[in-house]
Write an enzyme that holds these catalytic residues in place. Structure first.
Site: not given
Ligand code: UN1
Length: 499
Positions: A170, A268, A302
């Site tokens: 992404n 992460e 995210c």
């Protein structure tokens, strides 16, 4: 057996007319295409009939030979003075700046996000590289008094060796950049494994580092699907640390595997970020931040705003504004200047989001808005969607959807808002909209997240400050900021007796 790619490394990938050679691994300072039929074939997310390119993904042998190349290149980089390493990073930042439009178009083509989002991503990649270049002049530990009058004590930081960075699709440029920059400034060699759906931006990034003066072999890019090749990378004896961004389930598996070898992990992971709107909020400001947070980058980040928790007394007013602003968004190909919301990255990702829309309706959430899509080529399109009267127990309120879907949760008061914000397994980012200074500090104190925003969207962060989450959103130390360098080093404490 590997062969050098026939297309020159410098070939521009700035439009779909010049994508021949878009895909390759980057090993030992050159593009590499393994023999064998391509098993990694990428279609254009905005026009799925068009194939962007393909290649054979890395197998275990290629992983092992690349790790050896990185290990061989390491001593010379380790022995380059940190300020000199910084100069390479600064030059890489300058080159990225000069190629910024090429990068933005490549990201929009491959990942599908709108050009304005891609341009912001390129800027962020430049920022982190520039920031970390300065860390080369600040690199080291600290001195301390000793218990003895004739001893001198200090700490020094040393690089780890070869490190692996595993990145998602992404942010195909920025996430590689913000892992590579601290790893390199600390003096490590890097194997970057980008997502198999978006490896092209990472390879261009590695080429730019080479052009900036990074010795060949210090930064390598290997695209491989999860499975034996990826596991071989984690298991390679030379690999001394792993920094990963991805799903929480992947992060837990990678952390367990690395724990077995006793090497550190920085992961992460997912998010289910809430924008909290209190009764005194500036509703126009809140609405702008929520629409940007929920639908920008097609919700595929995210830090996306996937929940809005709003105090009941202003809920109707807020919702009206959110829906009328969402109506103004244009869904279309990422490379079109007019596009606000690009497609999902893959058909699987689109289908996963569509299933959540079904789940939300079945759970009894009120589907108050679904965008009408205009005439579009066949692609992985998703319509921005708003669910109202979502209960915190519903799956659409708890699970990471990773698409342009906003769940609105109505609460009676501030305390209930903070509780609802915490009622998920994730803890990456949250924001609050209010003018009340007491409520601001209560939010900062009570909401369990790694990044707290006041009167701005849940999105992103600035590269010189730590970025990362708590609970299921992260494992190990955060990325970015000065602390990011620590993860890629080990500390040595030194005592000198001069008595
Ligand atoms: C951002 O939202 O600006 O995978 C950055 C992600 C995060 C990075 C997000 N690790 O979406």
């Amino acid at each position: 057996m590997v062969a050098t790619a026939k297309d020159p490394a410098s070939e521009s990938a700035s439009s779909s007319n010049s994508i021949k050679g878009l895909y390759a691994h980057f090993i030992g300072g050159r593009r590499v295409l393994p023999d064998g039929p391509p098993d990694l074939v990428r279609e254009n997310p905005s026009a799925s009939a068009e194939i962007l390119g393909g290649m054979r993904s890395a197998d275990i042998e290629l992983v092992k030979s690349t790790v050896r190349i990185a290990a061989e290149a390491w001593p010379a980089w380790r022995n380059t003075a940190a300020p000199s390493r910084g100069k390479v990073l600064l030059e890489a930042a300058r080159l990225m700046d000069s190629y910024r439009e090429e990068f933005a178009r490549l990201i929009s083509l491959e990942e599908g996000k709108a050009l304005k989002d891609s341009r912001a991503e390129v800027q962020r990649s430049i920022n982190i590289t520039e920031f970390m270049s300065g860390e080369g002049r600040r690199f080291g530990g600290y001195t301390s008094g000793s218990e003895s009058a004739t001893k001198f004590a200090f700490t020094t930081r040393q690089p780890l060796g070869v490190v692996a960075c595993v990145t998602p699709w992404n942010f195909p440029l920025a996430i590689p950049a913000w892992k590579i920059a601290p790893a390199l400034i600390a003096g490590n060699s890097v194997i970057l494994k980008p997502a198999s759906s978006t490896p092209a931006s990472a390879v261009r990034l590695a080429e730019i580092f080479l052009e900036a003066g990074l010795p060949a072999g210090v930064l390598n890019v290997l695209a491989a699907r999860g499975g034996p090749a990826a596991e071989a990378l984690l298991d390679a004896e030379e690999v001394q640390a792993v920094s990963l961004t991805g799903h929480t389930s992947t992060g837990l598996k990678v952390a367990a595997r690395c724990a077995g070898r006793g090497i550190p992990v920085q992961a992460e992971l997912g998010g289910k970020n809430a924008a909290i709107v209190l009764a005194d909020a500036d509703l126009d400001l809140a609405c702008a931040g929520i629409v940007d947070g929920a639908f920008g980058s097609t919700g595929q980040r995210c830090t996306a705003t996937s929940r809005t928790i709003v105090v009941e007394s202003v809920a109707d007013q807020l919702l009206d504004r959110v829906v009328s602003r969402a109506r103004q968004l244009t869904v279309g190909p990422g490379v079109d200047e007019a596009t606000d919301v690009g497609p999902a990255v893959t058909a699987d990702q689109r289908d996963s989001v569509l299933r959540y829309l079904e789940v939300g309706r079945e759970e009894g959430a009120e589907n108050v808005y679904t965008a009408q899509l205009g005439t579009l080529p066949e692609g992985h399109w998703l319509a921005p969607t708003v669910f109202d009267r979502v209960q915190p127990s519903m799956r659409v309120a708890r699970e990471e959807i990773f698409g342009p879907v906003l769940s609105v949760i109505r609460v009676p008061d501030n305390e209930a808002a903070f509780q609802a914000a915490n009622a998920v397994e994730y803890g990456l980012a949250a924001s609050v909209y209010t003018r009340d200074v007491r409520a601001i500090f209560q939010f900062v104190d009570k909401v369990d997240v790694g990044i707290a925003h006041v009167n701005q969207p849940t999105l992103g962060g600035e590269v010189h400050l730590p970025f990362g989450g708590v609970k299921s959103s992260g494992i190990g130390p955060h990325e970015q900021g000065r602390e990011a360098v620590d993860f890629f080093t080990r500390v040595k404490t030194v005592y000198i007796n001069y008595g």
